[in-house]
Design an enzyme around this catalytic site. Sequence first.
Site, PDB file in Angstrom:
ATOM      1  N   TYR A 122      -2.183  -1.109  10.499  1.00  0.00           N
ATOM      2  CA  TYR A 122      -2.202  -1.202   9.031  1.00  0.00           C
ATOM      3  C   TYR A 122      -0.873  -0.714   8.460  1.00  0.00           C
ATOM      4  O   TYR A 122      -0.248  -1.373   7.626  1.00  0.00           O
ATOM      5  CB  TYR A 122      -3.369  -0.393   8.463  1.00  0.00           C
ATOM      6  CG  TYR A 122      -3.574  -0.594   6.973  1.00  0.00           C
ATOM      7  CD1 TYR A 122      -4.139  -1.767   6.485  1.00  0.00           C
ATOM      8  CD2 TYR A 122      -3.203   0.384   6.052  1.00  0.00           C
ATOM      9  CE1 TYR A 122      -4.325  -1.965   5.114  1.00  0.00           C
ATOM     10  CE2 TYR A 122      -3.386   0.191   4.689  1.00  0.00           C
ATOM     11  CZ  TYR A 122      -3.945  -0.982   4.225  1.00  0.00           C
ATOM     12  OH  TYR A 122      -4.131  -1.178   2.866  1.00  0.00           O
ATOM     13  N   SER A 180       0.864  -1.191   0.000  1.00  0.00           N
ATOM     14  CA  SER A 180       0.000   0.000   0.000  1.00  0.00           C
ATOM     15  C   SER A 180       0.896   1.234   0.000  1.00  0.00           C
ATOM     16  O   SER A 180       2.065   1.155   0.386  1.00  0.00           O
ATOM     17  CB  SER A 180      -0.848   0.007   1.276  1.00  0.00           C
ATOM     18  OG  SER A 180      -1.578   1.207   1.389  1.00  0.00           O
ATOM     19  N   LYS A 235       1.975  -2.881   6.390  1.00  0.00           N
ATOM     20  CA  LYS A 235       2.303  -2.597   4.989  1.00  0.00           C
ATOM     21  C   LYS A 235       3.769  -2.178   4.825  1.00  0.00           C
ATOM     22  O   LYS A 235       4.396  -2.502   3.807  1.00  0.00           O
ATOM     23  CB  LYS A 235       1.342  -1.549   4.426  1.00  0.00           C
ATOM     24  CG  LYS A 235      -0.114  -2.033   4.355  1.00  0.00           C
ATOM     25  CD  LYS A 235      -0.282  -3.277   3.467  1.00  0.00           C
ATOM     26  CE  LYS A 235      -1.733  -3.693   3.311  1.00  0.00           C
ATOM     27  NZ  LYS A 235      -1.933  -4.841   2.422  1.00  0.00           N
TER      28      LYS A 235
HETATM   29  N1  LIG Z   1      -8.644  -0.286  -1.693  1.00  0.00           N
HETATM   30  C1  LIG Z   1      -7.623   0.487  -1.399  1.00  0.00           C
HETATM   31  O1  LIG Z   1      -7.735   1.748  -1.459  1.00  0.00           O
HETATM   32  C2  LIG Z   1      -6.301  -0.125  -1.020  1.00  0.00           C
HETATM   33  C3  LIG Z   1      -5.176   0.704  -0.981  1.00  0.00           C
HETATM   34  C4  LIG Z   1      -3.956   0.152  -0.659  1.00  0.00           C
HETATM   35  C5  LIG Z   1      -3.844  -1.215  -0.400  1.00  0.00           C
HETATM   36  N2  LIG Z   1      -4.955  -2.002  -0.428  1.00  0.00           N
HETATM   37  C6  LIG Z   1      -4.781  -3.437  -0.177  1.00  0.00           C
HETATM   38  O2  LIG Z   1      -5.388  -4.170  -1.226  1.00  0.00           O
HETATM   39  C7  LIG Z   1      -5.641  -5.511  -0.783  1.00  0.00           C
HETATM   40  C8  LIG Z   1      -6.999  -5.953  -1.272  1.00  0.00           C
HETATM   41  O3  LIG Z   1      -8.003  -5.216  -0.592  1.00  0.00           O
HETATM   42  P1  LIG Z   1      -9.217  -4.516  -1.357  1.00  0.00           P
HETATM   43  O4  LIG Z   1      -8.956  -3.079  -1.343  1.00  0.00           O
HETATM   44  O5  LIG Z   1      -9.495  -5.194  -2.619  1.00  0.00           O
HETATM   45  O6  LIG Z   1     -10.385  -4.755  -0.273  1.00  0.00           O
HETATM   46  P2  LIG Z   1     -11.630  -5.747  -0.249  1.00  0.00           P
HETATM   47  O7  LIG Z   1     -12.135  -5.711   1.152  1.00  0.00           O
HETATM   48  O8  LIG Z   1     -12.576  -5.403  -1.338  1.00  0.00           O
HETATM   49  O9  LIG Z   1     -10.995  -7.175  -0.553  1.00  0.00           O
HETATM   50  C9  LIG Z   1     -10.196  -7.838   0.405  1.00  0.00           C
HETATM   51  C10 LIG Z   1     -10.547  -9.324   0.399  1.00  0.00           C
HETATM   52  O10 LIG Z   1      -9.728  -9.985   1.384  1.00  0.00           O
HETATM   53  C11 LIG Z   1     -10.567 -10.915   2.060  1.00  0.00           C
HETATM   54  N3  LIG Z   1     -10.007 -11.227   3.380  1.00  0.00           N
HETATM   55  C12 LIG Z   1     -10.079 -10.497   4.511  1.00  0.00           C
HETATM   56  N4  LIG Z   1      -9.499 -11.159   5.518  1.00  0.00           N
HETATM   57  C13 LIG Z   1      -9.038 -12.329   5.000  1.00  0.00           C
HETATM   58  C14 LIG Z   1      -8.331 -13.424   5.544  1.00  0.00           C
HETATM   59  N5  LIG Z   1      -7.989 -13.473   6.852  1.00  0.00           N
HETATM   60  N6  LIG Z   1      -8.013 -14.454   4.720  1.00  0.00           N
HETATM   61  C15 LIG Z   1      -8.381 -14.432   3.423  1.00  0.00           C
HETATM   62  N7  LIG Z   1      -9.056 -13.432   2.854  1.00  0.00           N
HETATM   63  C16 LIG Z   1      -9.373 -12.386   3.641  1.00  0.00           C
HETATM   64  C17 LIG Z   1     -11.920 -10.241   2.141  1.00  0.00           C
HETATM   65  O11 LIG Z   1     -12.961 -11.179   2.395  1.00  0.00           O
HETATM   66  C18 LIG Z   1     -12.006  -9.580   0.778  1.00  0.00           C
HETATM   67  O12 LIG Z   1     -12.630 -10.420  -0.162  1.00  0.00           O
HETATM   68  C19 LIG Z   1      -5.463  -5.476   0.734  1.00  0.00           C
HETATM   69  O13 LIG Z   1      -4.222  -6.062   1.061  1.00  0.00           O
HETATM   70  C20 LIG Z   1      -5.460  -4.005   1.060  1.00  0.00           C
HETATM   71  O14 LIG Z   1      -4.746  -3.705   2.229  1.00  0.00           O
HETATM   72  C21 LIG Z   1      -6.188  -1.480  -0.727  1.00  0.00           C
END
Ligand SMILES: NC(=O)c1ccc[n+]([C@@H]2O[C@H](COP(=O)([O-])OP(=O)(O)OC[C@H]3O[C@@H](n4cnc5c(N)ncnc54)[C@H](O)[C@@H]3O)[C@@H](O)[C@H]2O)c1
Length: 281
Positions: free
Chosen positions: A153, A142, A157
């Site tokens: 968080y 991230s 990261k």
């Molecule tokens: N969306 C953003 O703005 C953003 C920015 C930077 C980083 N991220 C990172 O992107 C990645 C994906 O997240 P996203 O934004 O698509 O969110 P999201 O919530 O839409 O998807 C995350 C998925 O991870 C699953 N999950 C949660 N806990 C879990 C576990 N213990 N085991 C297996 N699966 C699990 C959830 O059920 C979900 O389907 C994450 O690592 C998040 O930190 C997101």
Amino acid sequence: MKELSGKTAVVTGAASGMGLAFADRFARAGMNVVMSDIEAPRLDEAVAGVAAHGTRVIGQVTNVADGDAMDELGARTIDEFGAVHVVCNNAGVAGNVRGGELNVAEWKWVLDVNLWGVIHGHRVFLPLLVEQGEGHIINTASMAGHLPGHGAYSASKWAVVGITQGLFHQMQGEQTGVGVSCLCPGFVSTEIHNSDRNCPEEAAPPALVEPSAEEEMRFNFLADMVTSGRPPAEVADMVHDAVLNDTFWIFTDLGMVQALKEKHDSIMENRNPQFPALPQQ
Ligand SMILES: NC(=O)c1ccc[n+]([C@@H]2O[C@H](COP(=O)([O-])OP(=O)(O)OC[C@H]3O[C@@H](n4cnc5c(N)ncnc54)[C@H](O)[C@@H]3O)[C@@H](O)[C@H]2O)c1
């Protein structure tokens, strides 16, 4: 990797957001896909959608924080497809986005998922890729892994950025043929602001039970930033291209990347850092 068609990708956190978009993108590139997630009903629906592209797609309910479950994910992948080529260690949770008191159980939850999920992903899949002499690992970090922050968080990261870069140098140094990418998204329009839906009961901070007005405001701000972020499909295109071009850094928001310069400058000039100026959405 130069050719993806007919090969196998594993994606964690594949039932929603970016993970779902990665699975979809790799299936469109002709790959078989193992989609794993902790949320069973959403995973079934996601698998059906991705399978519509015509390659073989299976779902495996997996908590990435659980080492045994990750071993099972590896074993199922090999049973079904005989090999694995692309691994997206993507599952992640935001933790307590409303703020409030530091909560040890919540820290453990976030580190278990965001950091240990990636560590288990390396432990289970890396030896398979190295033995094969071909493959690519993409860890979802991230911008929070580069910018100052003092919550779980941020800690998780920063750690993912560090170990991913370490892995990249190791794979290069040992000439394993395994590529490594570090995905550092800015805001992307997903469900991450609602990740407390997967929060174990013991880790729920008091703020989640009864949020104050200020805590509610923090949540609404983050929800707005996330929902107005980039579409996950655009990030999936970047990830797909990074695998083909063997690109380490994947930044989705170059405006935010500019903000990293302040840290580097403060180190080079041996002065205290200022809080980086972030671009307006
Ligand atoms: N969306 C953003 O703005 C953003 C920015 C930077 C980083 N991220 C990172 O992107 C990645 C994906 O997240 P996203 O934004 O698509 O969110 P999201 O919530 O839409 O998807 C995350 C998925 O991870 C699953 N999950 C949660 N806990 C879990 C576990 N213990 N085991 C297996 N699966 C699990 C959830 O059920 C979900 O389907 C994450 O690592 C998040 O930190 C997101």
